[in-house]
Write an enzyme that holds these catalytic residues in place. Structure first.
Site, PDB file in Angstrom:
ATOM      1  N   GLU A   1     104.240  13.766   9.013  1.00 51.93           N
ATOM      2  CA  GLU A   1     102.994  13.841   8.267  1.00 51.93           C
ATOM      3  C   GLU A   1     102.420  15.257   8.299  1.00 51.93           C
ATOM      4  O   GLU A   1     102.346  15.935   7.298  1.00 51.93           O
ATOM      5  CB  GLU A   1     102.002  12.846   8.871  1.00 51.93           C
ATOM      6  CG  GLU A   1     100.957  12.389   7.904  1.00 51.93           C
ATOM      7  CD  GLU A   1     100.273  11.120   8.393  1.00 51.93           C
ATOM      8  OE1 GLU A   1     100.898  10.341   9.132  1.00 51.93           O
ATOM      9  OE2 GLU A   1      99.103  10.931   8.042  1.00 51.93           O
TER      10      GLU A   1
ATOM     11  N   GLU B   1      69.429  10.435  33.069  1.00 51.05           N
ATOM     12  CA  GLU B   1      68.108  10.547  32.472  1.00 51.05           C
ATOM     13  C   GLU B   1      67.417  11.870  32.768  1.00 51.05           C
ATOM     14  O   GLU B   1      66.756  12.434  31.918  1.00 51.05           O
ATOM     15  CB  GLU B   1      67.232   9.369  32.922  1.00 51.05           C
ATOM     16  CG  GLU B   1      67.578   8.090  32.170  1.00 51.05           C
ATOM     17  CD  GLU B   1      67.058   6.828  32.820  1.00 51.05           C
ATOM     18  OE1 GLU B   1      66.562   6.906  33.953  1.00 51.05           O
ATOM     19  OE2 GLU B   1      67.174   5.757  32.198  1.00 51.05           O
TER      20      GLU B   1
END
Lengths: 510, 108
Positions: free
Chosen positions: A67, A310
């Site tokens: 490809e 956080e």
């Protein structure tokens, strides 16, 4: 058909996690078909199959590209950390370029076979003494010379021939639809002994890549979909669930959580190889407990990896210094490693891979993951659960003490449903809650469970000052620890309430 | 396009595989077609067995056999198949038959 008594010989791939889920690698001298829709990572797997062979096992490889042009593969692979050109110069990697040539389209006017390709592949295998061959992708070849029956017969012949060469082959093929046929032309799966499916699902705001082994003829393997990630410099890594595959004994060695009174409540600290889940409303002391736990890494023989989802590094360092802990000093002495990463940037699989890599590099004795709630917000409940599964497996495998934190949405709230589910994975659970004491709000702490140990299950007052966390006396007459808002009623108040009730009763009977 | 004396000479390369004798048959077919369509003097045909010269197959990126490549005149063209259909082969190669009758026998 012969009954398979012995498992087929395997070729260890060297791909992180793949050898675990295949229980030892791909069947040797066979073909394995790797299928997936566009963008699932088929080419990466095909490239890495050869790259790991060369770098880990000194097994050379031939890459048949149907490809992309070889130049594209070289360029894309350098981003994954593979220097294909160098291997080509060393005679360890060879391309067979079967990509379409736009300047010379071929017209098919009659019957043909694939002897040309076969001769080239065999020639290339001989030149580099290849043990591995990747073909990427077979669908592209089929698309160009389409005649299903001829192609099917020819591919049978090609793969039978490769088998006779003794090389282990990975063939990729594109699937058009996730739920459609395994491969695009519906013929490829018949030519391979073994079939793997790669998927790239979108859940919530994150990607979830998985790998599944559909069949492996005569070869034991693990069922189910296995999460994996593709990262720069490391390529494709399957998320390890080591605990599932090893019947390791549970450690009975205990270490401090970083706060002596809490150790006492837990019956003597936390076990190595266990996870402790801390659940708390904002401001109840989760970050402080994280600091205590990480700070305990300064003890001899202890090293802590702190993963924060956080808060940023500066915030963590500042918080800790407020409680008398010098994180920067701990880091410079190799006792602590802080890793801040928002789960938004990468899915749970990527986070697990990153953490595993850090565990391997830093080799800590304890791990903190602060902010499971951020993971849940991004990846959903399933993502958070998978993440915890992965963490649990990793720390069991390495015998680490582990602390995880999770936020509760409501200030006075008890457990949410999702916490309940995650809690089944945790070995110990600590709840930090606000409690209402005679109309005032106080912080409280309770140890909900410690697997394999006695513990103090009373609800205790929690005080936070410059010196950190202090655990006070147990509250009595408590209600609502789990179900909702915690209410503490003092004896005086009880007596007063009783008096009021008595008065009311007296009035009623009068 | 007619096969006049000013037309360039065709250089053709045919890749075959030795197995099952199909290679020889393909070479015979191409040769006969070209003689009929162009005349003996107007082309050269090189026949290469992919098993014997895989490095040449690699250079020309041959996948299927038989593959016939028109090297010159440019642009290069490729035909894959067993060359039983003379008209299809010649038109794919960009070669016009000298006269329709000259290849009429092969086309039925």
């Amino acid at each position: 058909m012969n009954h398979v008594l012995h498992d087929v010989p395997r070729l260890e791939t060297g791909l992180s996690g793949l050898d675990a889920i295949t229980r030892g690698g791909l069947p040797q001298a066979r073909s394995t078909l790797v299928t997936g829709t566009a963008g699932t990572g088929k080419t990466v797997l095909a490239v890495q199959f050869l790259a790991q062979g060369i770098s880990t096992f000194r097994q050379n490889g031939v890459f048949v590209t149907c490809e992309e042009a070889p130049e594209d593969i070289r360029r894309n692979s350098s981003g994954l950390g593979f220097d294909i050109s160098a291997w080509e110069k060393e005679g360890r990697w060879r391309f067979v370029d079967a990509s379409p040539d736009p300047d010379q389209p071929a017209r098919v006017t009659g019957r043909y076979d694939l002897e040309g390709l076969l001769a080239r592949v065999e020639h290339a295998c001989g030149l580099v003494k290849a043990s591995r061959v990747s073909v990427d992708s077979i669908g592209s070849l089929l698309g160009r010379l389409d005649d299903g029956d001829v192609m099917r017969l020819e591919l049978h012949r090609v793969f039978a021939h490769l088998k006779s060469l003794g090389v282990t082959v990975v063939i990729t093929a594109e699937r058009r639809l996730e739920n459609g046929p395994v491969a695009r032309y519906g013929v490829e799966e018949f030519v391979a002994d073994n079939v793997m499916v790669l998927r790239n699902n979108h859940e919530h705001r994150s990607r979830r890549r998985t790998m599944e082994i559909l069949k492996m003829r005569g070869a034991d393997h693990m069922a189910g979909e296995w999460p994996f990630a593709i990262s720069p410099g490391r390529g494709l890594q399957v998320v390890p669930h080591e605990a599932r595959e090893s019947g390791r004994k549970v450690s009975n060695q205990r270490v401090t959580i970083g706060q002596p009174q809490l150790d006492e409540m837990m019956g003597g600290g936390v076990y190595r190889g266990s996870t402790t889940l801390v659940s708390g409303a904002p401001g109840t002391g989760k970050t402080l407990l994280v600091s205590h736990f990480a700070g305990a890494g300064s003890a001899p023989q202890e090293r802590c990896l702190l993963v924060a989802f956080e808060e940023g590094r500066e915030q963590l360092v500042r918080n800790a210094s407020g409680w008398g802990l010098d994180f920067e000093d701990l880091e410079s002495r190799g006792r602590l490693c802080i890793h801040c990463s928002h789960p938004d940037a990468a899915g749970p699989e990527q986070q697990l891979i990153d953490i595993r890599n850090l565990l391997e590099e830093f080799r800590p004795t304890r791990l903190v993951v602060d902010g499971l709630t951020a993971m849940e917000n991004v990846a959903g409940e399933q993502g958070k659960y998978d993440f915890m599964m992965g963490i649990t497996a990793m720390i069991r495998h390495r015998d680490l003490a582990c602390l995880l934190t999770s936020s509760t949405p409501a200030l006075l709230g008890g457990q949410s449903i999702t916490e309940c589910r995650a809690s089944t994975l945790a070995d110990a659970i600590i709840l930090l809650r606000y409690a209402e004491v005679c109309g005032a709000i106080a912080r409280s702490i309770t140890v909900l469970k410690v697997r394999g140990s006695d513990h103090d299950s009373s609800l205790r007052e929690l005080k936070i000052d410059d010196g950190g966390m202090h655990i006070g006396q147990a509250f009595s007459n408590v209600s609502g620890v789990l179900s909702g808002s915690i209410t503490v009623v003092t004896d005086d108040e009880l007596a007063r309430t009783q008096g009021v009730l008595d008065e009311l009763r007296g009035a009623a009977t009068a | 396009m007619s096969n006049g004396p000013d037309n360039p000479k065709y250089t053709l390369r045919l890749y075959v595989s030795g197995h099952l004798g199909t290679g020889q048959r393909a070479a015979d077919n191409v040769s006969r077609l070209c003689v009929d369509a162009l005349g003996v003097a107007a082309f050269t045909l090189e026949v290469i067995d992919v098993r014997e010269r895989p490095e040449l197959a690699e250079r020309d990126k041959v996948l299927a056999t038989p593959t016939l490549i028109r090297q010159s005149p440019p642009p290069p063209r490729r035909v894959i198949g067993d060359f039983n259909d003379a008209f299809a082969v010649l038109s794919a190669l960009g070669i016009a038959p000298a006269t329709p009758a000259s290849v009429g026998g092969a086309r039925q």
